[in-house]
Motif scaffolding. Structure first.
Motif, PDB file in Angstrom:
ATOM      1  N   VAL A   4       0.643  -1.556  -0.202  1.00 28.90           N
ATOM      2  CA  VAL A   4       0.004  -0.004  -0.011  1.00 28.90           C
ATOM      3  C   VAL A   4       0.511   1.223   0.057  1.00 28.90           C
ATOM      4  N   TYR A   5       1.199   1.255   0.861  1.00 29.93           N
ATOM      5  CA  TYR A   5       2.315   3.367   1.191  1.00 29.93           C
ATOM      6  C   TYR A   5       3.129   2.724   0.108  1.00 29.93           C
ATOM      7  N   SER A   6       3.900   2.189  -0.478  1.00 28.76           N
ATOM      8  CA  SER A   6       4.600   2.594  -1.718  1.00 28.76           C
ATOM      9  C   SER A   6       4.149   2.378  -2.772  1.00 28.76           C
ATOM     10  N   SER A  39     -15.264   8.946   1.939  1.00 28.88           N
ATOM     11  CA  SER A  39     -16.036   8.317   3.169  1.00 28.88           C
ATOM     12  C   SER A  39     -16.058   9.032   4.469  1.00 28.88           C
ATOM     13  N   GLN A  40     -15.681   9.711   4.893  1.00 26.94           N
ATOM     14  CA  GLN A  40     -15.139  11.234   5.628  1.00 26.94           C
ATOM     15  C   GLN A  40     -16.827  11.240   5.177  1.00 26.94           C
ATOM     16  N   VAL A  41     -17.778  11.804   4.728  1.00 29.75           N
ATOM     17  CA  VAL A  41     -18.832  12.218   4.365  1.00 29.75           C
ATOM     18  C   VAL A  41     -19.906  11.426   4.136  1.00 29.75           C
ATOM     19  N   GLU A  95      -0.663  16.943  13.628  1.00 33.66           N
ATOM     20  CA  GLU A  95      -1.357  15.363  13.290  1.00 33.66           C
ATOM     21  C   GLU A  95      -0.286  14.215  13.357  1.00 33.66           C
ATOM     22  N   ILE A  96      -0.035  13.355  13.086  1.00 35.64           N
ATOM     23  CA  ILE A  96       0.094  12.048  12.834  1.00 35.64           C
ATOM     24  C   ILE A  96      -0.440  11.530  11.733  1.00 35.64           C
ATOM     25  N   GLY A  97      -0.521  11.238  10.214  1.00 37.13           N
ATOM     26  CA  GLY A  97      -0.385  10.197   9.347  1.00 37.13           C
ATOM     27  C   GLY A  97      -1.854  11.296   9.066  1.00 37.13           C
ATOM     28  N   PRO A  98      -1.496  12.329   8.959  1.00 34.06           N
ATOM     29  CA  PRO A  98      -2.747  13.057   8.069  1.00 34.06           C
ATOM     30  C   PRO A  98      -3.316  12.977   6.752  1.00 34.06           C
ATOM     31  N   GLY A  99      -2.996  11.414   5.942  1.00 31.48           N
ATOM     32  CA  GLY A  99      -3.874  11.198   5.002  1.00 31.48           C
ATOM     33  C   GLY A  99      -4.437  12.644   3.746  1.00 31.48           C
ATOM     34  N   TRP A 156       2.894  14.807  10.364  1.00 25.25           N
ATOM     35  CA  TRP A 156       3.998  13.735  10.406  1.00 25.25           C
ATOM     36  C   TRP A 156       3.441  12.582   9.542  1.00 25.25           C
ATOM     37  N   ASP A 157       4.480  12.088   9.123  1.00 30.67           N
ATOM     38  CA  ASP A 157       3.903  10.952   8.482  1.00 30.67           C
ATOM     39  C   ASP A 157       5.560  10.075   7.460  1.00 30.67           C
ATOM     40  N   VAL A 158       5.568   9.005   7.654  1.00 27.83           N
ATOM     41  CA  VAL A 158       5.991   8.450   7.537  1.00 27.83           C
ATOM     42  C   VAL A 158       6.203   7.673   5.917  1.00 27.83           C
ATOM     43  N   SER A 159       5.701   8.242   5.127  1.00 27.90           N
ATOM     44  CA  SER A 159       5.350   7.729   3.920  1.00 27.90           C
ATOM     45  C   SER A 159       5.298   9.029   2.701  1.00 27.90           C
ATOM     46  N   GLU A 186       5.414   9.615   0.107  1.00 28.06           N
ATOM     47  CA  GLU A 186       4.099   9.564  -1.200  1.00 28.06           C
ATOM     48  C   GLU A 186       2.558  10.210  -0.733  1.00 28.06           C
ATOM     49  N   SER A 187       2.243   9.543   0.816  1.00 31.36           N
ATOM     50  CA  SER A 187       1.261  10.785   1.996  1.00 31.36           C
ATOM     51  C   SER A 187       1.406  11.759   2.252  1.00 31.36           C
ATOM     52  N   LEU A 188       2.369  12.018   2.218  1.00 36.37           N
ATOM     53  CA  LEU A 188       2.815  13.952   2.876  1.00 36.37           C
ATOM     54  C   LEU A 188       2.835  14.136   1.239  1.00 36.37           C
ATOM     55  N   ILE A 229      -4.642  11.524  16.274  1.00 38.20           N
ATOM     56  CA  ILE A 229      -4.017  10.893  15.563  1.00 38.20           C
ATOM     57  C   ILE A 229      -4.979   9.993  15.132  1.00 38.20           C
ATOM     58  N   CYS A 230      -5.291  10.210  13.657  1.00 38.32           N
ATOM     59  CA  CYS A 230      -6.818   9.590  13.118  1.00 38.32           C
ATOM     60  C   CYS A 230      -7.065   8.413  12.286  1.00 38.32           C
ATOM     61  N   GLU A 231      -6.494   7.027  12.842  1.00 37.28           N
ATOM     62  CA  GLU A 231      -6.813   6.004  11.705  1.00 37.28           C
ATOM     63  C   GLU A 231      -4.927   5.551  11.192  1.00 37.28           C
ATOM     64  N   VAL A 232      -4.647   5.818  12.400  1.00 36.07           N
ATOM     65  CA  VAL A 232      -2.953   5.445  12.075  1.00 36.07           C
ATOM     66  C   VAL A 232      -2.593   3.887  12.719  1.00 36.07           C
ATOM     67  N   LEU A 233      -3.788   4.086  14.388  1.00 37.67           N
ATOM     68  CA  LEU A 233      -2.291   3.142  14.778  1.00 37.67           C
ATOM     69  C   LEU A 233      -2.468   1.465  14.753  1.00 37.67           C
ATOM     70  N   GLU A 234      -3.879   1.899  14.299  1.00 40.77           N
ATOM     71  CA  GLU A 234      -4.126   0.285  13.396  1.00 40.77           C
ATOM     72  C   GLU A 234      -3.642  -0.562  11.909  1.00 40.77           C
ATOM     73  N   HIS A 235      -2.384   1.171  11.708  1.00 38.15           N
ATOM     74  CA  HIS A 235      -1.719   0.654  11.043  1.00 38.15           C
ATOM     75  C   HIS A 235      -0.117   0.182  11.514  1.00 38.15           C
ATOM     76  N   LEU A 236      -0.190  -0.244  12.781  1.00 37.74           N
ATOM     77  CA  LEU A 236       1.521   0.365  13.639  1.00 37.74           C
ATOM     78  C   LEU A 236       1.716  -1.395  14.134  1.00 37.74           C
TER      79      LEU A 236
HETATM   80  C1  LIG Z   1      -5.071   5.669   6.745  1.00 39.73           C
HETATM   81  S1  LIG Z   1      -4.169   7.050   6.712  1.00 39.73           S
HETATM   82  C2  LIG Z   1      -5.093   7.824   7.697  1.00 39.73           C
HETATM   83  C3  LIG Z   1      -5.473   9.091   7.044  1.00 39.73           C
HETATM   84  C4  LIG Z   1      -6.440   9.942   7.448  1.00 39.73           C
HETATM   85  N1  LIG Z   1      -5.883  10.365   8.958  1.00 39.73           N
HETATM   86  C5  LIG Z   1      -8.011   9.755   8.251  1.00 39.73           C
HETATM   87  O1  LIG Z   1      -8.289   9.590   9.342  1.00 39.73           O
HETATM   88  O2  LIG Z   1      -8.515   8.804   7.437  1.00 39.73           O
HETATM   89  C6  LIG Z   1      -2.970   5.726   8.270  1.00 39.73           C
HETATM   90  C7  LIG Z   1      -1.329   7.163   7.534  1.00 39.73           C
HETATM   91  O3  LIG Z   1      -0.784   7.105   8.720  1.00 39.73           O
HETATM   92  C8  LIG Z   1       0.914   6.714   8.082  1.00 39.73           C
HETATM   93  N2  LIG Z   1       1.114   5.798   8.728  1.00 39.73           N
HETATM   94  C9  LIG Z   1       1.844   5.398   8.924  1.00 39.73           C
HETATM   95  N3  LIG Z   1       2.525   4.581  10.229  1.00 39.73           N
HETATM   96  C10 LIG Z   1       3.048   5.652   9.884  1.00 39.73           C
HETATM   97  C11 LIG Z   1       4.683   5.683  10.927  1.00 39.73           C
HETATM   98  N4  LIG Z   1       5.307   4.426  11.870  1.00 39.73           N
HETATM   99  N5  LIG Z   1       4.687   7.333  11.261  1.00 39.73           N
HETATM  100  C12 LIG Z   1       3.590   7.899  10.995  1.00 39.73           C
HETATM  101  N6  LIG Z   1       2.715   7.770   9.843  1.00 39.73           N
HETATM  102  C13 LIG Z   1       2.420   6.663  10.051  1.00 39.73           C
HETATM  103  C14 LIG Z   1       0.099   5.841   6.805  1.00 39.73           C
HETATM  104  O4  LIG Z   1       1.374   6.255   5.610  1.00 39.73           O
HETATM  105  C15 LIG Z   1      -0.634   6.452   5.927  1.00 39.73           C
HETATM  106  O5  LIG Z   1      -0.446   8.185   5.461  1.00 39.73           O
END
Ligand SMILES: C[S@@+](CC[C@H](N)C(=O)[O-])C[C@H]1O[C@@H](n2cnc3c(N)ncnc32)[C@H](O)[C@@H]1O
Length: 306
Positions: A96-98, A113-115, A143-147, A167-170, A172-174, A215-222
């Motif tokens: 996904v991310y790359s 989907s936000q709406v 904000e972390i992972g603002p997408g 901040w974001d780790v990707s 592409e996402s930034l 930090i919205c919808e990010v923790l489940e990605h970790l």
């Molecule tokens: C699904 S998006 C969330 C988008 C938005 N915040 C939302 O509520 O829909 C998850 C984001 O988290 C970022 N992310 C994943 N692991 C991360 C990490 N270790 N540090 C920072 N960002 C991370 C991803 O690159 C991606 O942009």
């Protein structure tokens, strides 16, 4: 709902149902039961979503339909196996991310989907009505992972916002967040940084202390969300508030950490050294909370912590 009182919401629904007539009932369910005040806020949400989509709303809506299909595939796997398909960051990164093309459609679909998804519109309402009013004036926001940039743009445009960073780790996402912010005239007003929340290169201290962190919808990605929260805690200014929006039982192409219920969320937050100030639950469209919990359908969990 008259066409005149919610023009952007009506427009969005028209574009969706023109492209996907069978989705009309889902849309009605998603908005059912909201009162006038919430609907006015959702109209503002729809206005922002349409603005972020710019000239290309049709493309975003097609991406939304594609996203719903991808989510259904993941939901089937979850129903059969009781776990998410992926479990490591390396897998999510590779799939996904790359993957720029996948990420673009994913973020476009998620923006719409936000709406249209009840658990997502509820998150927006909670962010505006419960989180932002708690922040001091002026506030420093991270904000972390603002997408797609929706929450970030709301915070950055808030009259009391003194500083907004994300901040974001990707990369592409930034890039996509930067493009979205430019579309709504916020280019240069928000500092975007490539940072892994697990190992930020910015040292905590007065130059990196935030009154509000979202930090919205990010923790489940970790792989290690509790450690990520521990790391974030160091960036809260004294008296600062952390807003966590994390989905429970929420299969998706890049979700790797399964939280099964509210108790697991509470435990994760408190074991990270944070105090839960408030916690609310929002089931996905078409479910009451009790039914979602019984059927292990997605429920978003909103937490304010300090
Ligand atoms: C699904 S998006 C969330 C988008 C938005 N915040 C939302 O509520 O829909 C998850 C984001 O988290 C970022 N992310 C994943 N692991 C991360 C990490 N270790 N540090 C920072 N960002 C991370 C991803 O690159 C991606 O942009």
């Amino acid at each position: 709902m008259g066409a005149t009182s919610h023009p952007q919401l009506d427009r969005l629904q028209e574009v969706v149902t023109a492209l996907w007539p069978d989705h009309a009932r889902f849309l009605r369910n998603s908005l059912a039961g909201y009162g006038a005040e919430d609907l006015a806020a959702i109209e503002d949400l729809a206005r922002r979503v349409c603005a972020l989509a710019g000239e290309d709303l049709d493309t975003f809506v097609r991406s939304y339909r594609w996203l719903c299909g991808e989510m259904n595939k993941e939901a089937l796997h979850f129903k059969r196996r009781g776990e998410y398909r992926l479990s490591t960051f390396a897998e999510a990164n590779a799939q996904v991310y790359s993957n720029g093309a996948f990420m673009r459609r994913y973020m476009e679909g998620l923006l719409v989907s936000q709406v249209l998804w009840r658990n997502h519109s509820a998150a927006f309402l909670y962010f505006r009505q419960a989180f932002l009013p708690r922040l001091p004036q002026p506030f420093r926001y991270l904000e972390i992972g603002p997408g797609h940039g929706l929450f970030l743009s709301v915070a950055a445009e808030h009259p009391a916002c003194g500083l907004a960073e994300a901040w974001d780790v990707s990369e592409e996402s930034l890039r996509q967040t930067a493009a979205a912010l430019a579309t709504v005239g916020l280019h240069g007003r928000v500092r975007l940084e490539l940072q892994d929340i697990h190992a930020p290169t910015r040292p905590p201290g007065p130059a990196a202390a935030y009154d509000g962190i979202a930090i919205c919808e990010v923790l489940e990605h970790l792989e290690r969300p509790r450690e990520a929260l521990q790391s974030l805690r160091r960036f809260l200014a004294p008296g600062g508030t952390l807003f966590i929006n994390v989905p429970i039982n929420s299969p998706a192409p890049d979700h790797i950490y399964l939280l099964r219920d509210e108790a697991e969320v509470r435990e994760m937050v408190t074991r990270a050294g944070l105090e839960v100030v408030d916690l609310q639950l929002a089931p996905m469209t078409g479910y009451s909370l009790a039914e979602a919990q019984r059927q292990k359908a997605t429920v978003n969990c909103f937490v304010l912590a300090r």
